[in-house]
Motif scaffolding. Structure first.
Motif, PDB file in Angstrom:
ATOM      1  N   ASP A 123      -2.356  24.511   3.164  1.00 25.27           N
ATOM      2  CA  ASP A 123      -2.358  23.051   3.311  1.00 25.27           C
ATOM      3  C   ASP A 123      -1.616  22.391   2.163  1.00 25.27           C
ATOM      4  O   ASP A 123      -0.704  21.574   2.368  1.00 25.27           O
ATOM      5  N   PRO A 164      -6.931  12.888   5.214  1.00 28.30           N
ATOM      6  CA  PRO A 164      -6.000  13.728   4.453  1.00 28.30           C
ATOM      7  C   PRO A 164      -6.727  14.746   3.576  1.00 28.30           C
ATOM      8  O   PRO A 164      -6.313  15.909   3.499  1.00 28.30           O
ATOM      9  N   THR A 175       3.191  15.594   9.048  1.00 24.55           N
ATOM     10  CA  THR A 175       2.479  16.724   8.440  1.00 24.55           C
ATOM     11  C   THR A 175       1.003  16.666   8.783  1.00 24.55           C
ATOM     12  O   THR A 175       0.362  17.706   9.019  1.00 24.55           O
ATOM     13  N   ILE A 210       1.970  20.389   2.253  1.00 28.50           N
ATOM     14  CA  ILE A 210       2.011  18.943   2.026  1.00 28.50           C
ATOM     15  C   ILE A 210       2.970  18.599   0.890  1.00 28.50           C
ATOM     16  O   ILE A 210       3.772  17.662   1.003  1.00 28.50           O
ATOM     17  N   VAL A 221       0.437  11.879   2.339  1.00 29.02           N
ATOM     18  CA  VAL A 221       0.721  12.997   3.241  1.00 29.02           C
ATOM     19  C   VAL A 221       1.551  12.470   4.412  1.00 29.02           C
ATOM     20  O   VAL A 221       1.122  11.533   5.097  1.00 29.02           O
TER      21      VAL A 221
END
Length: 334
Positions: free
Chosen positions: A69, A60, A19, A73, A15
Motif C-alpha cells: 500500500d 485513505p 490509487t 501510494i 492519495v
C-alpha cells in the motif's frame, strides 16, 4: 512548463483518486460511484472545522497498512506531482498511523522509501525533457494523549533514516486540545540528534501555538497563518526569518481563514516574511499546487515576480543538500 516546490504535503491526505480505487479493489472493498467516493475523500464548502476536515483521512488510512500500500501510494503520488510540474517535494506522514496490521513504524518508513526510490529510478530511465522531480520524506509525530513511546520512536527512526529518504520530522494532528509545548522533549531529542523539524501551528489554534513552536526551536512553521492576529509576533517572525508553510485552500476548508480574496500571503511577502505556498492535502482539499497558484493569481493578483520569491523561499527552507538547492535555483532561471 512552470516549476513548483511543495514543502507541506501530507501523504494520507493526498492519495491519488485512481490509487484509492485501485487499492480498494485489491483489498476487496466495495468501490462506490466516483461521486460517492469523492464525497468520502474530499471536503466541500460545508466543512466547518479542522476536526471535520480530519474525518476525510479515515478511508485513505485504511488503505495504508501494508508495505505494498505505502510503496504504491508514494510512487503514484510522485508520478502525479511530476506531471503537475513539481521539481521538489517534501512528503510527510506519521509511521505510527500505519501499524494497525503487521507493520512496525520502521517497516512503514522503509516501504515509503521504497516507493520513493522506485520512482526516482524509473524517472532516470524515462525519455522525458521535463526537469526531474526530487523528493524527501518528513516523519510526523502525532498529538495524541498517550503515544509518548511512539513519538520517541519516530524521532529515533528519523535519525536512523536521515538523508536516506527522510530529512526531518513534524508535529501533526488536531491542534488545540494538547498544547504544542507538551511535545518539547521530543523536539529537544531531535535537536540533540541533529534531525531538522517543522511544527504545525497557527492553524486551528492561534498565535500562542506559534510562540510555543518557536520556543521549541522551530525554524519552519506548518501553516502559521494566524500570526496575522498578533502584530508583535508577525514582526518577530519577519526578524528571525522563520518560514511559514502556507496552504490557502486548506486554510479555507478548516476555517483558519475565511476569505480567499484577503488571504494574507501577498501582504506578508511584502512585509518581508519568508512565506511559501503549498498544497497540504491534495485529495482532501481537491487541489494541487498549480491550482493554488492560479487561485491566488485570480483572487489576490499574485504576480510572477511574487511567485518567484515564493519559490526561492521554498528553496531556502527545504531540508535538502546545498547541491540540490543549487539545482532548484538554476531551474527557476530556465
Amino acid at each position: 512548463m512552470r516549476k513548483f516546490i511543495d514543502l507541506h504535503l501530507h501523504l494520507d491526505g493526498s492519495v491519488p483518486f485512481t490509487t484509492v480505487k485501485k487499492l480498494m479493489r485489491e483489498h476487496n472493498l466495495p468501490v462506490p460511484s466516483d461521486q460517492e467516493l469523492r464525497q468520502e475523500l474530499s471536503v466541500d464548502s460545508s466543512c466547518k472545522s479542522l476536526d471535520q476536515f480530519l474525518e476525510k483521512f479515515a478511508l485513505p488510512n485504511q488503505l495504508m497498512q501494508t508495505r505494498h500500500d505505502l510503496e504504491t501510494i508514494v510512487y503514484d503520488l510522485l508520478t502525479e506531482l511530476k506531471e503537475q510540474g513539481l521539481v521538489y517535494a517534501e512528503i510527510r506522514f506519521a509511521p505510527q498511523l500505519h501499524t494497525k496490521k503487521d507493520l512496525t513504524q520502521e517497516d512503514a518508513i522503509k516501504a515509503a522509501i521504497a516507493g520513493l526510490n522506485k520512482f526516482l529510478k524509473d524517472q532516470k530511465q524515462e525519455n522525458d525533457s521535463r526537469p526531474e522531480l526530487h523528493a524527501n520524506l518528513l516523519l510526523c509525530l502525532m498529538r495524541f494523549a498517550d503515544n509518548q513511546n511512539e513519538n520517541k520512536e519516530t524521532v529515533e527512526l528519523a535519525k536512523k533514516f536521515l538523508n536516506k529518504g527522510v530529512v526531518g520530522i513534524d508535529l501533526a494532528g488536531a491542534e488545540g486540545p494538547i498544547p504544542n509545548i507538551e511535545y518539547k522533549p521530543f523536539f529537544d531529542l531531535a535537536k540533540k540528534l541533529g534531525v531538522p523539524y517543522t511544527i504545525h501551528a497557527g492553524e486551528a489554534d492561534g498565535p500562542d501555538s506559534i510562540r510555543q513552536a518557536l520556543a521549541m526551536g522551530a525554524k519552519r512553521i506548518g501553516h502559521g497563518i494566524r500570526c496575522t492576529e498578533d502584530s508583535e509576533l508577525t514582526q518577530e517572525l519577519i526578524h528571525d526569518q522563520i518560514i511559514l508553510e502556507c496552504c490557502a485552500t486548506s486554510n479555507m476548508n478548516t476555517k483558519a481563514f475565511d476569505q480567499i480574496d484577503s488571504y494574507p500571503i501577498k501582504k506578508l511577502l511584502h512585509k518581508g516574511m519568508k512565506v511559501t505556498l503549498n498544497s497540504d492535502d491534495m485529495t482532501v482539499s481537491n487541489t494541487n499546487l498549480p491550482h493554488e497558484y492560479k487561485l491566488l493569481e485570480a483572487k489576490t493578483d499574485l504576480t510572477p515576480e511574487e511567485e518567484t520569491t515564493l519559490y526561492l523561499n521554498a528553496v531556502d527552507a527545504a531540508f535538502t543538500t546545498p547541491d540540490e538547492k543549487i539545482r532548484l535555483r538554476a531551474l527557476i532561471q530556465k
